[in-house]
Design a protein around this motif. Structure first.
Motif, PDB file in Angstrom:
ATOM      1  N   THR A 233       1.259  -1.082  -0.272  1.00 48.70           N
ATOM      2  CA  THR A 233       0.194   0.457  -0.040  1.00 48.70           C
ATOM      3  C   THR A 233       0.429   1.577  -0.202  1.00 48.70           C
ATOM      4  N   TYR A 234       0.075   2.262  -0.647  1.00 50.18           N
ATOM      5  CA  TYR A 234       1.121   3.407   0.143  1.00 50.18           C
ATOM      6  C   TYR A 234       0.644   4.702  -0.344  1.00 50.18           C
ATOM      7  N   SER A 235       0.680   5.593  -0.188  1.00 49.72           N
ATOM      8  CA  SER A 235      -0.185   7.245  -0.081  1.00 49.72           C
ATOM      9  C   SER A 235       1.551   8.024  -1.256  1.00 49.72           C
ATOM     10  N   LEU A 236       0.784   8.390  -2.286  1.00 48.91           N
ATOM     11  CA  LEU A 236       1.688   9.334  -2.056  1.00 48.91           C
ATOM     12  C   LEU A 236       0.481  11.346  -2.784  1.00 48.91           C
ATOM     13  N   VAL A 237       2.146  11.986  -2.570  1.00 50.80           N
ATOM     14  CA  VAL A 237       1.406  13.282  -1.922  1.00 50.80           C
ATOM     15  C   VAL A 237       1.890  14.397  -2.488  1.00 50.80           C
ATOM     16  N   SER A 238       1.335  14.851  -2.908  1.00 46.39           N
ATOM     17  CA  SER A 238       2.525  16.357  -3.660  1.00 46.39           C
ATOM     18  C   SER A 238       2.353  17.352  -3.115  1.00 46.39           C
ATOM     19  N   ARG A 239       3.151  18.310  -3.048  1.00 45.22           N
ATOM     20  CA  ARG A 239       2.794  19.946  -2.615  1.00 45.22           C
ATOM     21  C   ARG A 239       2.942  21.457  -3.638  1.00 45.22           C
ATOM     22  N   PRO A 240       2.326  21.480  -4.251  1.00 48.61           N
ATOM     23  CA  PRO A 240       1.821  22.137  -5.574  1.00 48.61           C
ATOM     24  C   PRO A 240       2.922  23.961  -4.757  1.00 48.61           C
ATOM     25  N   ASP A 241       2.373  23.756  -3.382  1.00 49.52           N
ATOM     26  CA  ASP A 241       3.310  24.801  -3.528  1.00 49.52           C
ATOM     27  C   ASP A 241       3.392  24.372  -1.504  1.00 49.52           C
ATOM     28  N   SER A 242       4.305  25.926  -0.607  1.00 48.29           N
ATOM     29  CA  SER A 242       5.003  26.208   0.729  1.00 48.29           C
ATOM     30  C   SER A 242       3.986  25.346   1.089  1.00 48.29           C
TER      31      SER A 242
ATOM     32  N   PHE B 237      -3.409  15.396  -1.095  1.00 49.25           N
ATOM     33  CA  PHE B 237      -3.098  13.685  -0.986  1.00 49.25           C
ATOM     34  C   PHE B 237      -3.306  13.101  -2.677  1.00 49.25           C
ATOM     35  N   GLU B 238      -3.025  12.848  -3.093  1.00 50.35           N
ATOM     36  CA  GLU B 238      -2.961  12.361  -5.157  1.00 50.35           C
ATOM     37  C   GLU B 238      -3.412  10.996  -5.236  1.00 50.35           C
ATOM     38  N   HIS B 239      -2.750   9.827  -4.313  1.00 52.66           N
ATOM     39  CA  HIS B 239      -3.423   8.399  -4.433  1.00 52.66           C
ATOM     40  C   HIS B 239      -2.747   7.902  -2.868  1.00 52.66           C
ATOM     41  N   ILE B 240      -4.090   7.361  -2.752  1.00 58.63           N
ATOM     42  CA  ILE B 240      -3.886   6.616  -1.198  1.00 58.63           C
ATOM     43  C   ILE B 240      -4.576   5.034  -1.821  1.00 58.63           C
ATOM     44  N   SER B 241      -3.864   4.335  -1.966  1.00 56.24           N
ATOM     45  CA  SER B 241      -3.772   3.021  -2.949  1.00 56.24           C
ATOM     46  C   SER B 241      -3.650   1.816  -2.263  1.00 56.24           C
ATOM     47  N   THR B 242      -4.169   0.616  -2.219  1.00 55.00           N
ATOM     48  CA  THR B 242      -3.816  -0.589  -0.886  1.00 55.00           C
ATOM     49  C   THR B 242      -3.766  -2.106  -2.431  1.00 55.00           C
ATOM     50  N   ALA B 243      -2.787  -2.582  -2.693  1.00 51.11           N
ATOM     51  CA  ALA B 243      -2.872  -4.603  -3.647  1.00 51.11           C
ATOM     52  C   ALA B 243      -4.214  -4.482  -3.128  1.00 51.11           C
ATOM     53  N   GLU B 244      -4.541  -4.815  -4.045  1.00 49.55           N
ATOM     54  CA  GLU B 244      -5.744  -6.395  -4.420  1.00 49.55           C
ATOM     55  C   GLU B 244      -5.541  -7.205  -3.155  1.00 49.55           C
ATOM     56  N   LYS B 245      -4.158  -7.870  -2.884  1.00 50.12           N
ATOM     57  CA  LYS B 245      -3.961  -8.868  -2.312  1.00 50.12           C
ATOM     58  C   LYS B 245      -4.406  -8.280  -1.144  1.00 50.12           C
ATOM     59  N   TYR B 246      -4.025  -6.820  -0.157  1.00 49.47           N
ATOM     60  CA  TYR B 246      -4.167  -7.222   0.856  1.00 49.47           C
ATOM     61  C   TYR B 246      -6.036  -5.420   1.075  1.00 49.47           C
TER      62      TYR B 246
ATOM     63  N   LEU C  92      -1.480   2.601   7.381  1.00 46.83           N
ATOM     64  CA  LEU C  92      -0.347   2.852   8.572  1.00 46.83           C
ATOM     65  C   LEU C  92       0.782   3.897   7.056  1.00 46.83           C
ATOM     66  N   PRO C  93       0.342   4.285   5.525  1.00 44.88           N
ATOM     67  CA  PRO C  93       1.522   5.314   4.864  1.00 44.88           C
ATOM     68  C   PRO C  93       0.787   6.509   5.380  1.00 44.88           C
ATOM     69  N   PHE C  94      -0.874   6.225   5.382  1.00 46.38           N
ATOM     70  CA  PHE C  94      -1.083   7.524   5.688  1.00 46.38           C
ATOM     71  C   PHE C  94      -1.203   8.497   6.984  1.00 46.38           C
ATOM     72  N   ALA C  95      -1.331   7.544   7.996  1.00 45.97           N
ATOM     73  CA  ALA C  95      -1.408   8.192   9.419  1.00 45.97           C
ATOM     74  C   ALA C  95       0.212   8.790   9.390  1.00 45.97           C
ATOM     75  N   ARG C  96       0.888   8.290   8.566  1.00 48.04           N
ATOM     76  CA  ARG C  96       2.851   8.786   8.887  1.00 48.04           C
ATOM     77  C   ARG C  96       2.570   9.728   7.605  1.00 48.04           C
ATOM     78  N   SER C  97       2.058   9.742   6.707  1.00 42.51           N
ATOM     79  CA  SER C  97       2.090  10.803   5.736  1.00 42.51           C
ATOM     80  C   SER C  97       1.360  12.126   6.953  1.00 42.51           C
ATOM     81  N   MET C  98       0.540  12.014   7.344  1.00 41.22           N
ATOM     82  CA  MET C  98      -0.787  12.667   7.987  1.00 41.22           C
ATOM     83  C   MET C  98       0.677  13.260   9.357  1.00 41.22           C
ATOM     84  N   GLU C  99       1.140  13.208   9.624  1.00 41.07           N
ATOM     85  CA  GLU C  99       2.154  13.110  10.687  1.00 41.07           C
ATOM     86  C   GLU C  99       2.969  13.972   9.567  1.00 41.07           C
ATOM     87  N   GLU C 100       4.120  14.014   8.958  1.00 37.62           N
ATOM     88  CA  GLU C 100       4.074  15.217   8.381  1.00 37.62           C
ATOM     89  C   GLU C 100       4.055  16.220   8.038  1.00 37.62           C
TER      90      GLU C 100
END
Length: 302
Positions: A212-221, A226-235, A243-251
């Protein structure tokens, strides 16, 4: 007399100085830096409107279109869109939010030219990072414990900067391999205009396999998307997406951003479940972003 010219950023600044915004500046710069085009409509030697477009893998995306108020309702918008379609060598896509003033006009022009409506996004917006009291309470009560359980189950979460080359390569090709990711992330790695933030983007794996992953872009400072928040079909159903979403939120909180946006396709059942369970704890606004697409046939539009 009307004519459409290929413009430069200097042309844009000089001709449309009174109507520039931070977003239009970003869109025009992004298109031109990515080998895109800026089309400017001139009427009787005066600027009437403009459109900027950029090629992204298998589509040409219109980033911004604008007509000067005194030139509206006389076909300028249709002419710019039609010209962009004629010059494109692939599908053309327009993404337009329903909360902007020009939405009904752009939608009408797209439909009149033969664009069809694709899956639409629900865009949720957050308050300031420092105002995430509901999210912090949720993490203290449930979230932190759930992260610990996932880690004990063997899930490992790292930022894109910390990830191995093999992990990044697997993600890069995730819509071509067993991950079966419906959305390609290549454009975010290949296109500098996407402003991918590798510190705020995270991926989680299990036994060396991308989960799974969370992909974040920063168009400005000040902003994060949060562009993509996705999980593999298996999971799917394992909860590892947390997990990745919570870590992205921390940052996000650490960065002191003023705002964040989260895009979810409204016909995605799993995304909507995620939205109801988690995003509603941090978002304060919502609107819909429409996607209009037209196919190319024989050098002209369908």
């Amino acid at each position: 007399m009307r004519k459409i010219i290929n413009g430069s950023y200097t042309d844009y600044v000089f001709l449309f100085a009174g109507s520039r915004t931070a977003y239009s500046d970003l869109s025009v710069k992004g298109a031109l830096k990515s080998d895109g085009k800026l089309y400017i409509m001139m009427e009787d030697n005066r600027p009437a409107g403009y459109l900027c477009i950029v090629n992204e893998e298998n589509i040409a995306r219109i980033l911004y279109v604008y007509t000067i108020p005194t030139n509206r309702n006389n076909g300028i918008l249709n002419s710019l869109l039609s010209h962009a379609c004629e010059k494109a060598d692939r599908k053309v896509k327009v993404c337009i939010a329903d909360d902007i003033e020009a939405f009904p006009f752009i939608k009408k022009a797209c439909l009149s030219l033969g664009f069809f409506e694709e899956s639409n996004c629900i865009i949720s917006g957050s308050g300031k990072a420092k105002d995430f009291s509901n999210w912090e309470k949720y993490m203290d009560r449930v979230g932190n414990k759930f992260c610990e359980i996932l880690i004990k189950q063997g899930f490992e979460c790292v930022s894109f900067n910390e990830a191995s080359e093999n992990q990044i390569d697997e993600l890069y090709h995730s819509n071509e391999n067993e991950y079966k990711n419906p959305f390609s992330v290549k454009v975010f790695f290949d296109n500098a205009n996407k402003c991918l933030d590798r510190n705020m983007s995270f991926l989680a794996s299990k036994n060396g396999e991308l989960a799974t992953y969370s992909l974040v872009s920063r168009p400005d400072s000040r902003s994060a998307v949060f562009e993509h928040i996705s999980t593999a079909e298996k999971y799917i159903g394992s909860g590892c997406i947390f997990l990745p979403f919570a870590r992205s939120m921390e940052e996000f909180k650490k960065s002191g951003c003023d705002r964040a946006a989260y895009a979810m396709y409204e016909d995605n059942v799993h995304a909507n479940a995620f939205k109801k369970k988690l995003l509603e704890r941090v978002t304060v606004s919502q609107h819909r972003s429409y996607n209009f697409v037209i196919d190319k046939i024989g050098g002209y539009v369908n």
